[in-house]
Enzyme design. Structure first.
Site, PDB file in Angstrom:
ATOM      1  N   ASN A  24      77.576  21.195 -55.266  1.00 46.42           N
ATOM      2  CA  ASN A  24      76.173  20.949 -55.603  1.00 46.42           C
ATOM      3  C   ASN A  24      76.081  19.567 -56.240  1.00 46.42           C
ATOM      4  O   ASN A  24      76.476  19.370 -57.384  1.00 46.42           O
ATOM      5  CB  ASN A  24      75.689  22.034 -56.582  1.00 46.42           C
ATOM      6  CG  ASN A  24      74.280  21.766 -57.077  1.00 46.42           C
ATOM      7  OD1 ASN A  24      73.591  20.869 -56.587  1.00 46.42           O
ATOM      8  ND2 ASN A  24      73.850  22.549 -58.063  1.00 46.42           N
TER       9      ASN A  24
ATOM     10  N   LYS B  34      73.541  18.029 -57.172  1.00 44.37           N
ATOM     11  CA  LYS B  34      72.415  17.893 -58.110  1.00 44.37           C
ATOM     12  C   LYS B  34      71.669  16.583 -57.807  1.00 44.37           C
ATOM     13  O   LYS B  34      71.614  16.181 -56.653  1.00 44.37           O
ATOM     14  CB  LYS B  34      72.895  17.986 -59.557  1.00 44.37           C
ATOM     15  CG  LYS B  34      73.751  19.258 -59.764  1.00 44.37           C
ATOM     16  CD  LYS B  34      73.986  19.607 -61.190  1.00 44.37           C
ATOM     17  CE  LYS B  34      74.809  20.885 -61.261  1.00 44.37           C
ATOM     18  NZ  LYS B  34      75.032  21.348 -62.628  1.00 44.37           N
TER      19      LYS B  34
ATOM     20  N   HIS C 227      69.007  28.364 -59.223  1.00 46.10           N
ATOM     21  CA  HIS C 227      69.940  27.638 -60.093  1.00 46.10           C
ATOM     22  C   HIS C 227      69.378  27.604 -61.517  1.00 46.10           C
ATOM     23  O   HIS C 227      68.163  27.475 -61.711  1.00 46.10           O
ATOM     24  CB  HIS C 227      70.158  26.212 -59.562  1.00 46.10           C
ATOM     25  CG  HIS C 227      71.329  25.539 -60.226  1.00 46.10           C
ATOM     26  ND1 HIS C 227      71.242  25.005 -61.493  1.00 46.10           N
ATOM     27  CD2 HIS C 227      72.603  25.360 -59.810  1.00 46.10           C
ATOM     28  CE1 HIS C 227      72.434  24.512 -61.824  1.00 46.10           C
ATOM     29  NE2 HIS C 227      73.275  24.714 -60.824  1.00 46.10           N
TER      30      HIS C 227
ATOM     31  N   GLU D 230      69.256  25.378 -63.642  1.00 45.64           N
ATOM     32  CA  GLU D 230      68.455  24.190 -63.969  1.00 45.64           C
ATOM     33  C   GLU D 230      67.028  24.339 -63.442  1.00 45.64           C
ATOM     34  O   GLU D 230      66.085  23.840 -64.058  1.00 45.64           O
ATOM     35  CB  GLU D 230      69.152  22.930 -63.413  1.00 45.64           C
ATOM     36  CG  GLU D 230      70.398  22.594 -64.239  1.00 45.64           C
ATOM     37  CD  GLU D 230      71.507  21.887 -63.471  1.00 45.64           C
ATOM     38  OE1 GLU D 230      71.264  21.372 -62.375  1.00 45.64           O
ATOM     39  OE2 GLU D 230      72.653  21.887 -63.994  1.00 45.64           O
TER      40      GLU D 230
ATOM     41  N   GLU E 147      77.050  31.583 -62.574  1.00 48.65           N
ATOM     42  CA  GLU E 147      77.154  30.314 -63.295  1.00 48.65           C
ATOM     43  C   GLU E 147      76.669  30.502 -64.724  1.00 48.65           C
ATOM     44  O   GLU E 147      75.452  30.390 -64.992  1.00 48.65           O
ATOM     45  CB  GLU E 147      76.294  29.244 -62.606  1.00 48.65           C
ATOM     46  CG  GLU E 147      76.710  28.931 -61.187  1.00 48.65           C
ATOM     47  CD  GLU E 147      76.311  27.512 -60.780  1.00 48.65           C
ATOM     48  OE1 GLU E 147      77.187  26.794 -60.290  1.00 48.65           O
ATOM     49  OE2 GLU E 147      75.155  27.116 -60.983  1.00 48.65           O
TER      50      GLU E 147
ATOM     51  N   GLY F 140      78.274  21.834 -66.760  1.00 47.09           N
ATOM     52  CA  GLY F 140      78.234  20.444 -67.208  1.00 47.09           C
ATOM     53  C   GLY F 140      78.746  20.228 -68.621  1.00 47.09           C
ATOM     54  O   GLY F 140      78.531  19.171 -69.207  1.00 47.09           O
TER      55      GLY F 140
ATOM     56  N   SER G 122      81.771  23.984 -64.752  1.00 46.55           N
ATOM     57  CA  SER G 122      82.934  23.171 -65.119  1.00 46.55           C
ATOM     58  C   SER G 122      84.194  23.506 -64.321  1.00 46.55           C
ATOM     59  O   SER G 122      85.310  23.443 -64.849  1.00 46.55           O
ATOM     60  CB  SER G 122      83.196  23.245 -66.626  1.00 46.55           C
ATOM     61  OG  SER G 122      82.087  22.710 -67.352  1.00 46.55           O
TER      62      SER G 122
HETATM   63  P1  13P Z   1      79.360  21.619 -63.199  1.00 49.07           P
HETATM   64  O1  13P Z   1      80.477  21.904 -62.243  1.00 49.07           O
HETATM   65  O2  13P Z   1      79.034  20.165 -63.301  1.00 49.07           O
HETATM   66  O3  13P Z   1      79.567  22.294 -64.511  1.00 49.07           O
HETATM   67  O4  13P Z   1      78.035  22.280 -62.542  1.00 49.07           O
HETATM   68  C1  13P Z   1      78.082  23.579 -62.097  1.00 49.07           C
HETATM   69  C2  13P Z   1      76.834  23.861 -61.350  1.00 49.07           C
HETATM   70  O5  13P Z   1      75.767  23.968 -61.922  1.00 49.07           O
HETATM   71  C3  13P Z   1      76.916  23.979 -59.891  1.00 49.07           C
HETATM   72  O6  13P Z   1      75.725  24.454 -59.341  1.00 49.07           O
END
Ligand code: 13P
Length: 253
Positions: free
Chosen positions: A9, A11, A95, A97, A167, A173, A212
């Site tokens: 992803n 982002k 997601h 976010e 997640e 992150g 992560s």
């Molecule tokens: P990170 O791997 O940067 O922690 O992000 C995970 C994520 O949100 C994947 O959709």
């Protein structure tokens, strides 16, 4: 057996130049004989071009979001059929976010999941608790609520091929991944929840871990029986690191 998957992803990262460099490098490193599925999820504006470029590769392309509506006067939105039209195979829904910054609730996520299915896309349903919820011992209640909203409106059958991504918000992150045991416990819970409706389908549902994931922890996470691969954010932006994560998933098989 469930085929492992590693999904990147991106982002809101990327550019024409950076995407080309990343995909070229990734293509050189990925071993086609690895018995895994690999997918990338670039921002909307790059999807059509990247899907065209990867048409003959083993890497699949997905979107990070989709509109719940089929089409019409919804300025700024993108319909599932359009994603399919430009060559996407998958789409992420729910997601954290999107839930957090764009206030998407369980009901909307369930409708997006349905829209994806309706267009022939494979939904990747993200679920996961915040740190506050984990500390209040609400992890199972939260992921059950998020999952049940989709099961209630879409049924269990789609989970034979739809993907779940666990997640935990506190691991995204932050550099602080869930331990393999913590992740496994939630993955097993999710599978049991689906099995309560249909054990056969639950056995087929791929449940990815995200938060992560990096080359240094991928192997131990993917060694857990109910972790079928990873949804990778930051570490999917470097070809070498992402490739090592894919290699770890191939070993799982
Ligand atoms: P990170 O791997 O940067 O922690 O992000 C995970 C994520 O949100 C994947 O959709």
């Amino acid at each position: 057996m469930r085929r492992p998957m590693v999904a990147g992803n991106w982002k809101m990262h990327g550019s024409e130049a950076a995407n080309t460099a990343l995909l070229t490098e990734l293509d050189l490193r990925l071993r086609v004989e690895w018995p895994i599925d690999v997918a990338v999820f670039p921002p909307f504006v790059y999807l059509a071009d990247i899907a065209r470029r990867l048409r003959d590769s083993t890497i699949e392309v997905g979107a990070q979001n989709v509109c719940a509506e089929a089409g019409g006067a919804f300025t700024g939105e993108v319909a599932a059929a359009m994603l399919k039209d430009v060559g996407c195979a998958l789409v992420i829904v729910g997601h954290s976010e999107r839930r957090r910054w764009y206030h998407e609730d369980d009901a909307l996520v369930a409708r997006k999941f349905a829209a994806a299915l309706g267009a022939g896309l494979t939904p990747v349903l993200c679920i996961g608790e915040t740190l506050e919820e984990r500390e209040a011992d609400k992890t199972e209640a939260v992921v059950a609520r998020q999952l049940d909203a989709v099961l209630a409106t879409n049924g269990t059958a789609p989970f034979a091929h739809a993907i779940v991504a666990y997640e935990p918000v506190w691991a995204i992150g932050t550099g602080r991944n869930a331990s393999p045991a913590q992740a496994q416990a939630v993955h097993a819970f999710v599978r049991r929840r689906i099995a309560e409706q249909n054990a056969n389908i639950a056995g087929q549902t791929r449940i990815l871990y995200g938060g992560s994931v990096k080359a240094a922890n991928a192997a131990e996470l993917f060694a857990m029986p109910d972790i079928d691969g990873g949804l990778v954010g930051g570490a999917s932006l470097g070809a070498e690191e992402f490739n090592e994560i894919c290699a770890a998933a191939a070993v799982r098989h």
